[in-house]
Design a protein around this motif. Sequence first.
Motif, short mmCIF file in Angstrom:
data_model
loop_
_atom_site.label_atom_id
_atom_site.label_comp_id
_atom_site.label_asym_id
_atom_site.label_seq_id
_atom_site.Cartn_x
_atom_site.Cartn_y
_atom_site.Cartn_z
N THR A 15 63.16 86.39 3.54
CA THR A 15 63.19 87.83 3.84
C THR A 15 63.26 88.09 5.34
O THR A 15 63.95 89.01 5.78
CB THR A 15 61.99 88.56 3.21
OG1 THR A 15 60.77 87.89 3.60
CG2 THR A 15 62.08 88.58 1.68
N GLY A 56 67.01 100.12 -1.72
CA GLY A 56 66.05 99.14 -2.20
C GLY A 56 66.31 97.73 -1.70
O GLY A 56 65.36 96.99 -1.40
N TRP A 57 67.56 97.33 -1.60
CA TRP A 57 67.88 95.98 -1.13
C TRP A 57 67.45 95.79 0.32
O TRP A 57 66.90 94.75 0.68
CB TRP A 57 69.37 95.68 -1.28
CG TRP A 57 69.75 95.55 -2.71
CD1 TRP A 57 70.52 96.41 -3.44
CD2 TRP A 57 69.36 94.50 -3.61
NE1 TRP A 57 70.62 95.96 -4.73
CE2 TRP A 57 69.94 94.79 -4.87
CE3 TRP A 57 68.59 93.36 -3.49
CZ2 TRP A 57 69.75 93.98 -5.98
CZ3 TRP A 57 68.40 92.54 -4.59
CH2 TRP A 57 68.99 92.85 -5.81
N LEU A 60 63.65 95.67 0.41
CA LEU A 60 63.15 94.40 -0.11
C LEU A 60 63.02 93.37 1.01
O LEU A 60 62.00 92.70 1.14
CB LEU A 60 64.07 93.88 -1.20
CG LEU A 60 63.71 92.52 -1.80
CD1 LEU A 60 62.41 92.65 -2.61
CD2 LEU A 60 64.83 92.02 -2.68
N GLY A 64 59.57 93.33 2.65
CA GLY A 64 59.21 92.06 2.04
C GLY A 64 58.86 91.00 3.07
O GLY A 64 57.97 90.17 2.84
#
Length: 166
Positions: A15, A56-57, A60, A64
């Motif tokens: 990430t 959202g990606w 993330l 994240g």
Amino acid sequence: MEVSRVIALVAATMTTGLSAGLFYAYACSVMPGLRGTEDRIFIEVMQRINVAILNGWFLLGFVGALATTAVAVVLHLPADGHRGLPATVAALVCYTASLVVTRRINIPLNDALAAAGDPSRIPDPAAVRGRFESRWVRWNVARALLCTAALGFLCWALVLHCDTVG
């Protein structure tokens, strides 16, 4: 505990790599590619990117990285996990610093660019671009370097972890 540490380190590395890659891409291609464009086009493209990236990606990877790196730090706190702890903490510090830059500098600049409104109706697009571009680019390079440093520290933590296990 060992498997959890490895999973956390790999997730943090992946990430963080996504965030480092995003900022690197802006620094090395997106912003240089926009450098020669007309002011209204520059403003419109950046306004569109700033809206499109909030998905959202993106979150993330962006959020994240902070969460998984923090988990990796916590999992390395027990006495048998201290070897990788300094590198993991350094990664967390660097990544957190990149978030501070983003929150305190890049996001307010993005918000100001959005507040300028429809590029076709901005009376002085050169002034709007001037207040945005050089400062945004400079601080994006800073967060790219911070994220890359965090990625390097996480890679080093993985090496140390593998050296301990192997």
